[in-house]
Motif scaffolding. Structure first.
Motif, PDB file in Angstrom:
ATOM      1  N   UNK A 145       0.825  -1.200   0.000  1.00 57.04           N
ATOM      2  CA  UNK A 145       0.000   0.000   0.000  1.00 57.04           C
ATOM      3  C   UNK A 145       0.864   1.257   0.000  1.00 57.04           C
ATOM      4  N   UNK A 146       0.363   2.290  -0.607  1.00 56.33           N
ATOM      5  CA  UNK A 146       1.076   3.570  -0.706  1.00 56.33           C
ATOM      6  C   UNK A 146       2.481   3.384  -1.258  1.00 56.33           C
ATOM      7  N   UNK A 149       4.973   6.269  -1.578  1.00 55.80           N
ATOM      8  CA  UNK A 149       5.685   6.764  -0.406  1.00 55.80           C
ATOM      9  C   UNK A 149       6.726   5.738   0.046  1.00 55.80           C
ATOM     10  N   UNK A 150       6.315   4.470   0.012  1.00 57.49           N
ATOM     11  CA  UNK A 150       7.192   3.394   0.487  1.00 57.49           C
ATOM     12  C   UNK A 150       8.493   3.310  -0.292  1.00 57.49           C
ATOM     13  N   UNK A 152      10.321   5.468  -1.433  1.00 57.87           N
ATOM     14  CA  UNK A 152      11.343   6.431  -1.045  1.00 57.87           C
ATOM     15  C   UNK A 152      11.851   6.216   0.373  1.00 57.87           C
ATOM     16  N   UNK A 153      11.388   5.146   1.013  1.00 60.71           N
ATOM     17  CA  UNK A 153      11.815   4.921   2.394  1.00 60.71           C
ATOM     18  C   UNK A 153      12.995   3.962   2.455  1.00 60.71           C
ATOM     19  N   UNK A 159       7.652  -2.821   7.813  1.00 59.09           N
ATOM     20  CA  UNK A 159       7.466  -4.000   8.656  1.00 59.09           C
ATOM     21  C   UNK A 159       8.032  -5.229   7.942  1.00 59.09           C
ATOM     22  N   UNK A 162       6.133  -6.304   4.841  1.00 59.76           N
ATOM     23  CA  UNK A 162       6.380  -5.344   3.757  1.00 59.76           C
ATOM     24  C   UNK A 162       7.731  -5.610   3.119  1.00 59.76           C
TER      25      UNK A 162
END
Lengths: 336, 307
Positions: A145-146, A149-150, A152-153, A159, A162
């Motif tokens: 999900x998302x 955004x993810x 770029x992390x 988690x 993930x």
């Protein structure tokens, strides 16, 4: 399984040995295995049965003191004969690996985006925006999900479930023909395990990707595999279609393995661990390697190693007295 | 598996909901995390401010002082510090303003330290990472070379380099950087040995990434912590080395000056003109202390478990 089509990956007389100070460790001994396109094969066995080392060898990831023999044929190319550089054009592109522990399989100093793009740049020559778009598409495909955004992390901001999805996404990037997943769910908790397995099933079914699932969790096998290969002491003990093999195991080792899993619908007392220890791979026992732990050992088992022979259509077992006998054509094994 | 379908669905919903609640900020890298911890460290932050002031003073200071560092003031030879005359740090035996000389000397010392540290970081990191990653015989050969370099007397090397580079101080210190990388290479090699066994390196290899790309993209960025810490400890080491060499007369030559040269001149005038030793010495001590605190703070920031 289908003998008329040329298999995707064929291991023949494949041997992996490690030279150590204590002697030569025979991790994999003369393995013969064929995997067809689009097929899901589960490789099961105890720790030290050589299941991981078999495929580390295929990917050229063995430790320095290892030596491989035999042949690994992948789409007509012999992987063992390739140099590390030649192998770099195959691994990641045509075959990919999913690692066991998503906590350590991602580089903590790199953004998810850059780890995904790296493979695309190397194998597909994609650059900048195009590579990023492709990476984002894969992230969405594995159900993160998302994803915008993810991506770029950094790995530690995700988690475990993930991260395992990201690791799977990395393997899928170049649409490989073969994915080897080495215990992909061991580090995850049960609810996430089921999600990840569903993901594997959907993704491989969609793209016609062959999947080799290395695991010691027989529950995982039952849920996802077409065919099961049981390994013991670096050899195949038994192989066959998953339902038949679970319903009527041919080799005593397979039967013992099945009895040793706890099940919700049975008493805890019904679990029977396999006695003894896995064999010493430096000094393998004479004859059948399982003979010291087997309940049905005969004289022949102690002196001669049983070959892997057909016991039923599509099923092979390495045992002098399998529970299913091809010659008799019945399920009435000699032990019954 | 279908047995737990209902339960699973419930858990998945809970999981997704919780996931949405994650705070949204900028992605936090390892370095960003370390910086955040460093900002909370008062001693280190004070040291950074002091060091920054010294650096700024060394850069802009010489332009602001009324006197320059090499022209004598014929009206004041060996004059003690005084506010009226404008010689706040006094003057030396040749009537040159000590404040200007100290600022200029600090600039030279810092520049020399920067050059030598950069050289030592670049060479040490690459050498150590390649040795550690290659392993086996290559590693042994490379590290034995480091051992041999360690065993050679330092001063002998410096004198040899002096002969080679003559009076060019900056080339000399680039060369000193080429000696200073030895410890860096050892530290980096040790870290690489443990890093290369990590699964992400294996994953990169299984993804077809070449060895050199693995070293540059997967090993080196993970070395930031130890490398930054060791680099901040190398800077004072070079400043001290420079002071020592200048004291022996190998370093910076007149009229150019450095903290080491100033201290050695000041030491000779001790008793007659104490300020010639006290001011440059004070600056050196404050600078070294600040760097030590910064290095310490960085170590705590990069590895909070070690505190």
């Amino acid at each position: 399984m289908n003998a008329t089509i040329e298999p995707l990956l064929t291991l023949s007389d494949y041997t992996v040995r490690f030279t150590t100070l204590d002697g030569t460790v025979n991790a994999v001994n003369g393995l013969d295995l064929a995997v067809a396109r689009g097929e899901t094969v589960a490789v099961v066995g105890e720790s030290g049965s050589g299941k991981s080392q078999t495929f580390n060898g295929v990917f050229g990831l063995l430790a320095r003191n290892a030596e491989t023999r035999g042949a690994v044929n992948f789409e007509g190319r012999d992987l063992l004969a390739m140099s590390s550089k030649e192998l770099d054009t195959v691994r990641g592109a045509d075959m990919a690996m999913v690692f066991q522990d998503p906590m350590t399989a991602l580089n903590p100093a790199m953004k998810i985006k850059h780890q995904l793009i790296e493979t695309l740049v190397i194998h597909k020559g994609l650059k900048g925006k195009a590579a990023e778009a492709e990476a984002l598409a894969i992230m969405k495909k594995v159900g993160i999900p998302e994803a915008e955004r993810r991506i770029n992390q950094y790995p530690h901001e995700l988690s475990g479930g993930m991260r395992q999805r990201v690791v799977i996404a990395m393997a899928l990037l170049c649409r490989p023909k073969l994915i080897v997943a080495d215990e992909p769910t061991t580090a995850l908790d049960v609810t996430i395990q089921a999600q990840i397995l569903d993901l594997f099933r959907d993704l491989t079914a969609d793209a016609g990707t062959a999947l080799i699932l290395i695991t010691h969790d027989l529950g995982v096998v039952a849920g996802i595999a077409d065919r099961v290969v049981v390994m013991y002491a670096g050899r195949i003990v038994e192989e066959g279609p998953v339902d038949e093999l679970f319903a009527r195991p041919a080799a005593p080792y397979t039967a013992a393995l099945l009895r040793s899993i706890p099940r919700v619908d049975r008493d805890a007392d019904a679990v029977q661990p396999i006695g003894g220890r896995p064999p010493d791979l430096i000094n393998l026992p004479r004859g059948c390697p399982f003979n010291p732990r087997c309940g049905f050992t005969k004289d022949k088992c102690r002196s001669e190693r049983p070959p892997l022979a057909d016991v039923a259509p599509g099923r092979r077992a390495a045992c002098w007295s399998p529970f299913i006998d091809a010659a008799a054509g019945t399920a009435e094994g000699q032990h019954a | 598996m279908s047995l737990y379908a209902g339960k699973r669905q419930a858990l998945e919903e809970a999981f997704i909901e919780r996931d949405d609640a994650i705070p949204r900020g900028k992605p936090r890298s390892v370095s960003r995390d370390a910086l955040r911890r460093l900002r909370a460290n008062k001693a280190a932050m004070t040291a950074i401010v002091i060091f920054a002031l010294i650096v700024i003073a060394a850069i802009v200071g010489p332009h602001l002082v009324p006197y320059d560092f090499e022209t004598p003031d014929w009206s004041a030879f060996t004059a003690p510090p005084s506010i009226e005359s404008g010689h706040y740090f006094g003057t030396d035996q040749n009537g040159r303003d000590l404040l200007a000389r100290t600022l200029y000397g600090t600039r030279v010392s810092l520049l020399v330290a920067l050059i030598a540290t950069t050289v030592s970081v670049v060479v040490g990191v690459l050498y150590g990472a390649i040795a550690g990653f290659a392993g086996g015989r290559v590693d042994s050969a490379m590290m034995r070379f480091v051992d041999v370099m360690y065993a050679l007397p330092y001063i002998l090397f410096v004198i040899l380099l002096m002969v080679m580079f003559g009076r060019n101080v900056f080339l000399l210190f680039a060369a000193i950087g080429l000696l200073e990388w030895l410890t860096m290479a050892r530290i980096v090699r040790g870290q690489t040995l443990s890093l290369k066994e990590k699964e992400f390196v294996e994953a990169a290899r299984a993804g077809g990434v070449s060895n050199f790309a693995i070293i540059l993209r997967h090993i080196v960025p993970n070395l930031v912590g130890p490398v930054v810490i060791y680099a901040t400890l190398t800077i004072p080491e070079i400043v001290v080395t420079e002071s020592f060499l200048s004291y022996l007369g190998f370093g910076v030559q007149e009229p150019l000056t450095s903290l080491g040269t100033l201290i050695s001149e000041g030491a000779a005038a001790l008793g007659a003109a104490d300020w010639l030793l006290l001011f440059p010495g004070g600056v050196l001590i404050v600078m070294l202390l600040a760097l030590a605190f910064i290095g310490d703070g960085l170590r705590d920031a990069f590895d909070p478990k070690d505190r």
